[in-house]
Design a protein around this motif. Sequence first.
Motif, short mmCIF file in Angstrom:
data_model
loop_
_atom_site.label_atom_id
_atom_site.label_comp_id
_atom_site.label_asym_id
_atom_site.label_seq_id
_atom_site.Cartn_x
_atom_site.Cartn_y
_atom_site.Cartn_z
N LEU A 30 0.82 -1.21 0.00
CA LEU A 30 0.00 0.00 0.00
C LEU A 30 0.86 1.26 0.00
CD1 LEU A 30 -2.82 -0.97 2.52
CD2 LEU A 30 -3.07 -0.54 0.08
N VAL A 31 1.93 1.24 0.78
CA VAL A 31 2.83 2.39 0.83
C VAL A 31 3.51 2.58 -0.52
CG1 VAL A 31 4.96 3.28 1.86
CG2 VAL A 31 3.19 2.29 3.31
N LEU A 60 -0.71 6.87 5.63
CA LEU A 60 -0.20 5.50 5.81
C LEU A 60 0.94 5.44 6.82
CD1 LEU A 60 -0.28 4.26 2.12
CD2 LEU A 60 -1.67 3.43 4.01
N ALA A 61 1.68 6.54 6.97
CA ALA A 61 2.82 6.55 7.89
C ALA A 61 2.44 7.05 9.29
CB ALA A 61 3.93 7.41 7.32
N ALA A 62 1.23 7.58 9.43
CA ALA A 62 0.79 8.09 10.74
C ALA A 62 0.57 6.92 11.69
CB ALA A 62 -0.49 8.90 10.58
N PRO A 82 14.17 20.11 6.61
CA PRO A 82 14.67 20.00 5.24
C PRO A 82 14.05 18.80 4.54
CG PRO A 82 16.37 19.41 6.83
CD PRO A 82 15.20 19.91 7.60
N ALA A 83 14.11 18.79 3.22
CA ALA A 83 13.45 17.73 2.45
C ALA A 83 13.95 16.34 2.84
CB ALA A 83 13.65 17.97 0.96
N TRP A 84 15.25 16.19 3.07
CA TRP A 84 15.77 14.87 3.40
C TRP A 84 15.22 14.37 4.72
CZ3 TRP A 84 18.36 14.27 7.92
CH2 TRP A 84 18.91 15.42 8.50
N SER A 85 14.94 15.26 5.68
CA SER A 85 14.41 14.79 6.96
C SER A 85 12.96 14.32 6.82
CB SER A 85 14.53 15.88 8.03
OG SER A 85 13.64 16.94 7.77
N VAL A 86 12.21 14.91 5.88
CA VAL A 86 10.84 14.47 5.64
C VAL A 86 10.86 13.06 5.05
CG1 VAL A 86 8.74 14.90 4.32
CG2 VAL A 86 9.95 16.81 5.38
N TYR A 87 11.72 12.84 4.06
CA TYR A 87 11.82 11.51 3.44
C TYR A 87 12.35 10.48 4.44
CZ TYR A 87 11.10 13.98 -0.94
OH TYR A 87 10.58 14.75 -1.94
N LEU A 88 13.31 10.88 5.25
CA LEU A 88 13.85 9.97 6.26
C LEU A 88 12.78 9.62 7.29
CD1 LEU A 88 16.32 8.46 7.37
CD2 LEU A 88 16.84 10.54 8.69
N ALA A 89 12.00 10.61 7.72
CA ALA A 89 10.93 10.35 8.68
C ALA A 89 9.89 9.41 8.10
CB ALA A 89 10.27 11.67 9.11
N LEU A 90 9.54 9.61 6.82
CA LEU A 90 8.58 8.70 6.17
C LEU A 90 9.12 7.28 6.10
CD1 LEU A 90 7.17 10.88 3.28
CD2 LEU A 90 5.84 9.75 5.05
#
Length: 122
Positions: A30-31, A60-62, A82-90
Amino acid sequence: MNNPVINHQHLRALMRLTFGNFASLIYLGLVLAAAVFVTVDTLFVAHEDASFAGVWLFFLAAPTVFVFFIGSSLWGAEAAGPAWSVYLALAMSVLLQSFALGWFLRLIRDGGRTRTAHPRGA
């Protein structure tokens, strides 16, 4: 003396809980489908206003993605990060939740029993 490094068996068990069961694989599928949808919508669809396609990934990540966002804001990142931290958090959130699904499924399947060590061939 205990070795602080994760050995091969622990790593295999971790991978099996994260990727090796049907609940985790359905969740990860799903992700992946949502990520493909967001990528196609971002790259190939023209919008007059901003698209809300990326919200599906956050749904889906919540809820763990918000814990990672709070953690990143505590170490000095700007509000959205920063953008990389959003992708890393996801990514970390999805992997953590996939592991939790595998662990929960194993807990239900085993009926709450703890596993005992048995020597091979015994």
